[in-house]
Design an enzyme around this catalytic site. Structure first.
Site, PDB file in Angstrom:
ATOM      1  NE  ARG A 200      -0.945  83.351  42.024  1.00 13.04           N
ATOM      2  CZ  ARG A 200      -1.080  84.620  42.161  1.00 13.04           C
ATOM      3  NH1 ARG A 200      -1.085  85.241  43.362  1.00 13.04           N
ATOM      4  NH2 ARG A 200      -1.748  85.264  41.029  1.00 13.04           N
TER       5      ARG A 200
ATOM      6  CE1 TYR B  74      15.299  64.513  47.318  1.00 12.89           C
ATOM      7  CE2 TYR B  74      15.448  66.178  46.632  1.00 12.89           C
ATOM      8  CZ  TYR B  74      15.340  64.917  46.456  1.00 12.89           C
ATOM      9  OH  TYR B  74      14.836  64.958  44.856  1.00 12.89           O
TER      10      TYR B  74
ATOM     11  CG  ASP C 295      12.619  66.528  54.006  1.00  9.89           C
ATOM     12  OD1 ASP C 295      11.282  65.307  54.415  1.00  9.89           O
ATOM     13  OD2 ASP C 295      13.301  66.815  52.720  1.00  9.89           O
TER      14      ASP C 295
ATOM     15  CE  LYS D 134      10.459  61.333  46.403  1.00 12.10           C
ATOM     16  NZ  LYS D 134      11.232  61.996  47.122  1.00 12.10           N
TER      17      LYS D 134
HETATM   18  C1  LIG Z   1      12.120  64.184  46.938  1.00 13.42           C
HETATM   19  C2  LIG Z   1      12.629  64.348  48.311  1.00 13.42           C
HETATM   20  C3  LIG Z   1      12.864  65.873  48.395  1.00 13.42           C
HETATM   21  C4  LIG Z   1      11.950  66.302  46.995  1.00 13.42           C
HETATM   22  O1  LIG Z   1      11.038  66.613  46.761  1.00 13.42           O
HETATM   23  P1  LIG Z   1      10.612  66.937  45.470  1.00 13.42           P
HETATM   24  O2  LIG Z   1       8.837  66.548  45.639  1.00 13.42           O
HETATM   25  O3  LIG Z   1      11.380  65.540  44.387  1.00 13.42           O
HETATM   26  O4  LIG Z   1      10.821  68.208  44.238  1.00 13.42           O
HETATM   27  C5  LIG Z   1      13.158  66.596  49.570  1.00 13.42           C
HETATM   28  N1  LIG Z   1      13.388  65.355  50.346  1.00 13.42           N
HETATM   29  C6  LIG Z   1      13.379  64.139  50.725  1.00 13.42           C
HETATM   30  C7  LIG Z   1      13.963  63.399  52.140  1.00 13.42           C
HETATM   31  C8  LIG Z   1      12.563  63.516  49.049  1.00 13.42           C
HETATM   32  O5  LIG Z   1      13.217  62.276  49.042  1.00 13.42           O
END
Ligand SMILES: *Cc1c(COP(=O)(O)O)cnc(C)c1O
Length: 442
Positions: free
Chosen positions: A82, A134, A214, A239
């Site tokens: 961890r 988001y 982000d 993503k």
């Molecule tokens: C998908 C997404 C998240 C969250 O990520 P997860 O891996 O699904 O928890 C945060 N910000 C954006 C812009 C996203 O597309």
């Protein structure tokens, strides 16, 4: 050359090990970026140094939860999985290098990354966020941080002209503001925020606040927020960075030592960490990021240009098109490696395209009929994988947003969002044309 990358990366590793042995949660972890090498070279080599024992070119998956100590307190590189794990370390160093950051920290998801950053704030702290953040981040700000932690988030329009952005920030930032949180491009209407401008005003008006960007929608190939003044860049690795729709994971990268220490401590304390296998898969995905993202961008641009000519389409939203209101900002904000050569005209700017059908925005039937006819595009939420995905935000990703707010954000029933994948562009365009053919648009 590879030897130097290895040497540089393993210095970082030694630092991580020392920090760890000193019991301070290897705050100095992750080594440093290797800016002397190109982006693709770093994507392939940083974090993937050949194993010194077996000489394996690709790191083994280290599933062990614990590591043998040479005598009490005699911790070598690792202690407990961890706290740190070789596969997670490798991924963290690679991503940090691609973002031009010193410290990378991986988490169990993008959302766990958000939660861990928010957990660093004392009760009474204030957060300022871009208004169409988001959905999961919005949910965390409004339903978790506010009620459980007494950390209140204000939402504001942070796009637009310099004077407007300055005025908004000056009116919303307070002495308690500890984070400014933005996404660019936003989802699903792909509006752009000027990271340099926001960073400059935040530093002047609320120097105690960290700017978090982000950058999930563009990946480090197209955008490096740290170079534009952000303090922390976060990604949903789920993503583009993993890129194959088979890992849920997140990460943060920073050059700020205090933030790195705080987040390293919380990563271990909260323990929302990715598995060794997910870290290994994500590092494998990251090696082809430059190739994939170039191809995603080229195909997205081709799809955007094609749809812009289509009689069934009222509007195409793609920041790489000159018709986009922030096209000029896209040019100055895009990472130099992805910048267009010519001074004008369209260019590849990520793989996401949104468009409005020429149909009544209150009527969901035309969009549903269109989506039902598609054969190559898969109807699904998420984005950034090799396969093309398509969705209707009003009834899918943004279904929990009130009708009134959706209308304000321009997310109505005729708005379609596409994650353009890596299939043959001819097949993608033929599929869209087939879907749009003979639609009842009235
Ligand atoms: C998908 C997404 C998240 C969250 O990520 P997860 O891996 O699904 O928890 C945060 N910000 C954006 C812009 C996203 O597309």
């Amino acid at each position: 050359m590879v030897q130097d990358i290895v040497a540089e990366a393993s210095n970082g590793h030694a630092a991580a090990a020392n920090g760890h042995a000193n019991g301070n949660g290897h705050a100095n972890g992750n080594g440093k970026a290797a800016p002397a090498y190109g982006f693709s070279t770093r994507a392939i080599h940083v974090g993937s140094e050949p194993d010194e024992g077996t000489q394996a070119v690709i790191p083994a998956i280290s599933l062990s939860t614990t590591y043998k100590q040479d005598g009490v307190g005699g911790i070598k590189a690792y202690e407990y999985s961890r706290s740190a794990n070789p596969n997670r370390d490798g991924f963290e160093r690679a991503l940090a290098s691609l973002e031009g950051g010193k410290h990378g920290l991986a988490f169990a998801s993008g959302s766990a990354t958000t939660a861990t950053i928010l957990a660093s704030l004392a009760p009474g702290s204030h957060v300022l966020s871009v208004n169409d953040v988001y959905g999961g981040t919005y949910r965390y700000f409004t339903k978790v941080a506010s009620t459980m932690q007494n950390v209140v988030t204000d939402f504001a329009e942070l796009g637009g002209e310099r004077e407007e952005v300055e005025a908004t920030l000056k009116s919303k930032l307070t002495a308690q503001t500890k984070l400014v949180w933005l996404e660019t491009p936003t989802n699903p209407t792909l509006r752009l925020i000027d990271i340099r401008l926001v960073a400059e005003v935040v530093k002047a008006v609320a120097p105690q606040a960290a700017l978090v960007v982000d950058s999930t929608f563009l990946s480090p190939w197209y955008q490096n927020p740290l170079a534009l003044g952000a303090d922390i860049v976060v990604h949903s690795i789920t993503k583009y960075i993993n890129g194959h729709s088979d890992v849920v994971m997140g990460a943060a990268v920073t050059n700020d030592e205090a933030w790195a220490q705080k987040l390293r401590f919380l990563q271990n304390s909260i323990g929302a960490v990715p598995s060794a296998f997910d870290s290994w898969l994500a590092l494998r995905g990251l090696k082809t990021l430059p190739l994939r993202l170039r191809a995603h961008g080229e195909s997205a641009l081709a799809v955007a240009e094609h749809l812009a000519q289509h009689p069934a389409v009222a509007e195409v939203i793609y920041p790489g098109l000159p018709s986009h209101p922030s096209h000029a900002l896209a040019r100055t904000q895009v990472a130099p490696r992805a910048a267009p050569k010519a001074d004008s005209g369209a260019f590849a700017y990520g793989g996401m395209v949104s468009f409005r059908l020429r149909s009544n925005p209150k009527d969901e039937r035309p969009a549903k009929a269109f989506l039902k006819k598609l054969r190559v595009f898969t109807l699904a939420e998420s984005l950034g994988g090799v396969e093309s995905l398509i969705e209707l935000p009003s009834l899918m990703t943004h279904a929990s947003v009130s009708d009134e707010d959706r209308e304000k954000l321009g997310v109505e029933h005729n708005l379609v969002r596409v994650s353009v994948g890596l299939e043959d562009i001819e097949d993608l365009i033929a599929d869209l044309d087939h879907g749009l053919e003979g639609l009842q648009l009235a």
